[in-house]
Design a protein around this motif. Structure first.
Motif, PDB file in Angstrom:
ATOM      1  N   ARG A 120      18.197  -6.765  -1.874  1.00  0.00           N
ATOM      2  CA  ARG A 120      18.720  -5.567  -2.550  1.00  0.00           C
ATOM      3  C   ARG A 120      17.771  -5.184  -3.672  1.00  0.00           C
ATOM      4  NH1 ARG A 120      23.467  -4.300  -0.408  1.00  0.00           N
ATOM      5  NH2 ARG A 120      24.616  -5.949   0.671  1.00  0.00           N
ATOM      6  N   LEU A 121      17.352  -3.932  -3.654  1.00  0.00           N
ATOM      7  CA  LEU A 121      16.349  -3.471  -4.601  1.00  0.00           C
ATOM      8  C   LEU A 121      17.000  -2.975  -5.888  1.00  0.00           C
ATOM      9  CD1 LEU A 121      14.099  -1.496  -2.111  1.00  0.00           C
ATOM     10  CD2 LEU A 121      13.744  -3.806  -2.995  1.00  0.00           C
ATOM     11  N   PRO A 122      16.512  -3.421  -7.040  1.00  0.00           N
ATOM     12  CA  PRO A 122      17.059  -2.952  -8.303  1.00  0.00           C
ATOM     13  C   PRO A 122      16.505  -1.566  -8.661  1.00  0.00           C
ATOM     14  CG  PRO A 122      15.234  -4.436  -8.717  1.00  0.00           C
ATOM     15  CD  PRO A 122      15.419  -4.392  -7.221  1.00  0.00           C
ATOM     16  N   GLY A 123      17.085  -0.955  -9.676  1.00  0.00           N
ATOM     17  CA  GLY A 123      16.541   0.287 -10.210  1.00  0.00           C
ATOM     18  C   GLY A 123      16.732   1.481  -9.300  1.00  0.00           C
ATOM     19  N   GLU A 124      16.086   2.577  -9.686  1.00  0.00           N
ATOM     20  CA  GLU A 124      16.179   3.837  -8.955  1.00  0.00           C
ATOM     21  C   GLU A 124      14.788   4.275  -8.502  1.00  0.00           C
ATOM     22  OE1 GLU A 124      18.941   5.396  -8.205  1.00  0.00           O
ATOM     23  OE2 GLU A 124      20.251   4.014  -9.316  1.00  0.00           O
ATOM     24  N   VAL A 125      14.767   5.111  -7.475  1.00  0.00           N
ATOM     25  CA  VAL A 125      13.500   5.681  -7.018  1.00  0.00           C
ATOM     26  C   VAL A 125      12.917   6.542  -8.128  1.00  0.00           C
ATOM     27  CG1 VAL A 125      12.395   7.128  -5.278  1.00  0.00           C
ATOM     28  CG2 VAL A 125      14.343   5.689  -4.646  1.00  0.00           C
TER      29      VAL A 125
ATOM     30  N   HIS B 177       6.736   0.201  -8.255  1.00  0.00           N
ATOM     31  CA  HIS B 177       6.935  -0.586  -9.473  1.00  0.00           C
ATOM     32  C   HIS B 177       8.251  -0.167 -10.153  1.00  0.00           C
ATOM     33  CE1 HIS B 177       5.865  -3.052 -12.857  1.00  0.00           C
ATOM     34  NE2 HIS B 177       5.960  -2.026 -13.698  1.00  0.00           N
ATOM     35  N   GLY B 178       9.019  -1.137 -10.570  1.00  0.00           N
ATOM     36  CA  GLY B 178      10.336  -0.877 -11.156  1.00  0.00           C
ATOM     37  C   GLY B 178      11.463  -1.224 -10.205  1.00  0.00           C
ATOM     38  N   ARG B 179      11.164  -1.201  -8.903  1.00  0.00           N
ATOM     39  CA  ARG B 179      12.137  -1.632  -7.894  1.00  0.00           C
ATOM     40  C   ARG B 179      11.680  -2.907  -7.187  1.00  0.00           C
ATOM     41  NH1 ARG B 179      14.063   2.584  -3.721  1.00  0.00           N
ATOM     42  NH2 ARG B 179      16.028   1.443  -3.862  1.00  0.00           N
ATOM     43  N   CYS B 180      10.391  -3.177  -7.283  1.00  0.00           N
ATOM     44  CA  CYS B 180       9.813  -4.310  -6.568  1.00  0.00           C
ATOM     45  C   CYS B 180      10.296  -5.630  -7.162  1.00  0.00           C
ATOM     46  CB  CYS B 180       8.291  -4.238  -6.640  1.00  0.00           C
ATOM     47  SG  CYS B 180       7.479  -5.603  -5.796  1.00  0.00           S
ATOM     48  N   PRO B 181      10.811  -6.540  -6.346  1.00  0.00           N
ATOM     49  CA  PRO B 181      11.261  -7.838  -6.862  1.00  0.00           C
ATOM     50  C   PRO B 181      10.144  -8.648  -7.500  1.00  0.00           C
ATOM     51  CG  PRO B 181      12.093  -7.457  -4.633  1.00  0.00           C
ATOM     52  CD  PRO B 181      11.086  -6.399  -4.907  1.00  0.00           C
ATOM     53  N   ARG B 182       8.876  -8.339  -7.136  1.00  0.00           N
ATOM     54  CA  ARG B 182       7.774  -9.110  -7.668  1.00  0.00           C
ATOM     55  C   ARG B 182       6.914  -8.318  -8.650  1.00  0.00           C
ATOM     56  NH1 ARG B 182       3.154 -12.629  -4.400  1.00  0.00           N
ATOM     57  NH2 ARG B 182       2.092 -13.342  -6.287  1.00  0.00           N
ATOM     58  N   GLY B 183       7.255  -7.133  -8.990  1.00  0.00           N
ATOM     59  CA  GLY B 183       6.412  -6.280  -9.815  1.00  0.00           C
ATOM     60  C   GLY B 183       5.879  -6.981 -11.058  1.00  0.00           C
ATOM     61  N   GLU B 184       4.574  -6.882 -11.277  1.00  0.00           N
ATOM     62  CA  GLU B 184       3.918  -7.495 -12.421  1.00  0.00           C
ATOM     63  C   GLU B 184       3.185  -6.439 -13.227  1.00  0.00           C
ATOM     64  OE1 GLU B 184       1.544 -10.800 -11.193  1.00  0.00           O
ATOM     65  OE2 GLU B 184       3.187 -11.762 -10.068  1.00  0.00           O
ATOM     66  N   ASP B 185       2.629  -6.847 -14.371  1.00  0.00           N
ATOM     67  CA  ASP B 185       1.956  -5.896 -15.249  1.00  0.00           C
ATOM     68  C   ASP B 185       0.822  -5.168 -14.532  1.00  0.00           C
ATOM     69  OD1 ASP B 185       3.654  -6.613 -17.271  1.00  0.00           O
ATOM     70  OD2 ASP B 185       2.234  -7.972 -18.267  1.00  0.00           O
TER      71      ASP B 185
END
Length: 317
Positions: free
Chosen positions: A267-272, A286-294
């Motif tokens: 389940r993806l967090p955040g909004e498109v 970025h912002g929905r990705c479970p692994r998103g990094e800097d």
């Protein structure tokens, strides 16, 4: 020597001006490239709003291109304005089957009139030969001849779908763009229409670009799959490889949601994010990705090969 592609798309982009916001643009499709071989079937997937409909409208030459090239059979058809392409010699070679067979049929046209219309507008056959061609393509799609005098409201959903398909086949196209052609049909009718599409592809040597939300359907009907997210191509490859081992986090989430699939759903967090003037240096996921990094906020990942014929736009694929 390899066969040249039937369709070659290079850096295709479509932007729309935003009303009331001077200079702002909605980036519906951005820098999208792929090829389609003669007789090949490609699936196009992604959630609503990802740019699928805009892309297929450009490919069908119903919508003008902002940037990029669309080459069909070696000819740059993207340079031809959509309004002029309606009478272009290649118009008949690219046909589209629409999502809702009821909305796409003229309620005042009989099934015969609907199938005959492209022959009358773009073909060179006399009226007597047109009638024979209408009966021929109706038989190809399994539409009984006794239904040809009927109006759309006198036909079932499956019969209307066959009329729309016969209309698309009337000019003997080389490419069919199928925009979720079974989405508006009952499940039992969907299966029959999908079997029909598979048979027609084998018998006529057609190439398909198949737009769908249903990955099980894509698995059955296509050779390769393209995954779009917010106007960008994020993954592509052989359909069996992509569904068995998705490399992009967005594709992984889509595959995890296939009904009956083992394992926990992602389940993806955040909004498109907004497609209006998105930063070019930011990964759109970025912002929905479970692994998103800097790094993902500073550097948009390029589409790169992660396995033979398999490409993904992720730093960690």
């Amino acid at each position: 020597m390899s066969t040249p592609p039937l369709l070659q798309v290079e850096d295709l982009t479509r932007r729309f001006p935003v009303a009331g916001r001077r200079g702002a643009e909605l980036h519906a499709v951005a820098d999208l490239s792929f090829t389609l071989q003669p007789g090949e079937s490609i699936g196009l997937v992604g959630e609503s709003g990802c740019g699928k409909s805009t892309l297929v409208r450009m490919l069908a030459r119903l919508l003008d291109v902002t940037e990029g090239r669309i080459e069909f059979d070696g000819k740059d058809i993207g340079a031809v304005p959509a309004a002029r392409f309606a009478r272009h010699p290649l118009r008949g070679a690219i046909q589209m089957v629409f999502q809702d067979p009821t909305d796409s049929l003229n309620p005042r046209f009989t099934a015969h009139d609907t199938i005959e219309e492209p022959l009358r507008l773009l073909g060179t056959l006399p009226a007597s030969a047109r009638a024979a061609r209408v009966r021929e393509v109706a038989a190809q799609v399994g539409l009984p001849a006794e239904l040809l005098p009927r109006l759309p409201h006198q036909l079932s959903g499956g019969q209307k779908a066959r009329v729309g398909l016969a209309r698309a086949l009337a000019l003997s196209p080389r490419l069919l763009i199928l925009d979720e052609p079974t989405a508006a049909l009952d499940v039992s009718v969907q299966a029959v229409v999908l079997q029909l599409l598979a048979r027609l592809r084998r018998e006529l040597g057609l190439a398909y670009l198949f737009v769908s939300h249903d990955l099980n359907v894509v698995r059955l009907l296509t050779d390769r799959v393209l995954v779009m997210y917010l106007g960008k191509l994020v993954e592509s490859g052989p359909v069996a490889d992509v569904l068995a081992q998705p490399r992009h986090p967005y594709t992984q989430a889509l595959v995890s949601a296939i009904p009956g699939r083992a394992g926990e759903r992602i389940r993806l967090p955040g909004e498109v994010k907004s497609p209006i003037d998105p930063p070019r240096t930011l990964c759109r996921f970025h912002g929905r990705c479970p692994r998103g990094e800097d790094r993902c906020a500073r550097e948009a990942p390029p589409l790169r090969q992660v396995a033979p014929g398999h490409w993904a736009a992720c730093h960690f694929a």
